[in-house]
Scaffold this active site. Structure first.
Site, PDB file in Angstrom:
ATOM      1  CG  ASN A  17      12.372  43.271  -4.086  1.00  0.00           C
ATOM      2  OD1 ASN A  17      12.440  42.055  -3.920  1.00  0.00           O
ATOM      3  ND2 ASN A  17      11.264  43.869  -4.492  1.00  0.00           N
ATOM      4  NE  ARG A  33      13.042  36.809  -3.961  1.00  0.00           N
ATOM      5  CZ  ARG A  33      13.002  36.807  -2.627  1.00  0.00           C
ATOM      6  NH1 ARG A  33      13.832  36.070  -1.937  1.00  0.00           N
ATOM      7  NH2 ARG A  33      12.132  37.556  -2.003  1.00  0.00           N
ATOM      8  CD  GLU A  83       8.003  41.040   0.534  1.00  0.00           C
ATOM      9  OE1 GLU A  83       8.870  40.756  -0.314  1.00  0.00           O
ATOM     10  OE2 GLU A  83       7.464  40.183   1.256  1.00  0.00           O
TER      11      GLU A  83
END
Ligand SMILES: Nc1ncnc2c1ncn2[C@@H]1O[C@H](COP(=O)(O)OP(=O)(O)O)[C@@H](O)[C@H]1O
Ligand SMILES: [Mg+2]
Lengths: 110, 148
Positions: free
Chosen positions: B52, B106, B48
């Site tokens: 990002n 997203r 994650e």
């Protein structure tokens, strides 16, 4: 990652193998969308038996495809998620929208 | 708190490197003798944070750098730092809200996973400068070892 798409009458079965992350999310989205655009597809089955990892990029593809199928009054099913994958699916709440089954046979049997 | 061991690595902002980063951190964290379930959660967390940096910080530009540092402390805690020099976050509080995403395709669950699977999460960010995410997780003393 390998993506295997199979059309059985009005059902599209998508078998995915590998890790469902940022690298493969876009490709998976494109492959599924190019098929479900067709009016005749009423059911989408995602077979995750061979998926060893999923994160929020993978989840995004699943949730997006659910929205598309729902918009055309179709149905979506998820099959064979491992405990690790299932945990992530539950976390997102997608299991409240898309039923989860052990195997493809279990869907046919209902 | 003393650092018992650490690894620090830097890589290009390519989607191919997300799996490399999480596998690398997972392999290092296995020194803690934690469960397979713990390792799976650590993989999600790293995935994650690094994703990002690629998507949001660098907006998919692939010629940028991402740095990851993982440390094991004396008290069996694991600290993961992910750093980019991308566009930064204007409103951190908003970014941390569950299901908030600046990108409509997203899920906005990245920070939620990081927070849920770790004991501590800190986000430092400066618009135009970059973002640093610091994550910490404590593991209990391994029982078998304790009785050995
Ligand atoms: N490293 C980063 N650099 C810039 N913006 C970021 C970074 N990480 C997160 N963000 C911002 O925080 C938001 C929430 O992140 P996250 O919870 O991972 O959800 P998602 O990635 O699905 O958008 C992102 O949509 C983005 O606007
Ligand atoms: Mg994210």
């Amino acid at each position: 990652m390998e993506i295997d798409l199979k059309l059985i009458r009005n059902t599209l079965v998508v078998k995915i193998q590998g890790e469902l992350d940022l690298l493969v999310a876009e490709k998976l989205r494109r492959e599924i969308d190019s098929k479900i655009q067709s009016q005749q597809i009423k059911n989408l089955v995602l077979n995750l038996e061979k998926v060893s990892f999923i994160d929020s990029s993978g989840l995004g593809v699943i949730i997006g495809r659910y929205k598309r199928m729902n918009a055309k009054n179709g149905h979506m099913y998820i099959v064979g998620a491992s405990p690790a994958v299932e945990k992530i699916l539950f976390f997102s709440g997608i299991n409240k929208l898309v039923p989860l089954y052990r195997s493809e046979q279990d869907i046919i049997n209902i | 708190m003393n650092v018992k061991n650490y690894v620090r690595f830097e890589f290009k902002s390519l989607a191919e490197n997300v799996s490399f980063a999480r596998s690398c951190v997972a392999a290092f964290a296995s020194q803690l003798d934690c469960t397979l379930e713990d390792i799976e959660e650590i993989k999600v967390v790293v995935s994650e944070a690094v994703s990002n940096s690629i998507i949001h910080a660098y907006e998919n530009r692939c010629n940028e750098k991402i740095m990851v540092m993982v440390s094991i402390m004396d008290d069996r805690s694991l600290e993961i730092v992910v750093e980019d020099h991308g566009k930064g976050i204007e409103d951190i509080e908003k970014a941390l809200e569950p299901a908030f995403s600046s990108d409509s395709s997203r899920t906005g669950l990245g920070f939620t996973f990081m927070k849920s699977f770790m004991d501590e999460m800190e986000v430092f960010s400066q618009p135009g400068e970059g973002t640093t995410v610091r994550l910490k997780r404590r593991f209990k003393e391994n029982e078998q070892k304790a009785y050995a």
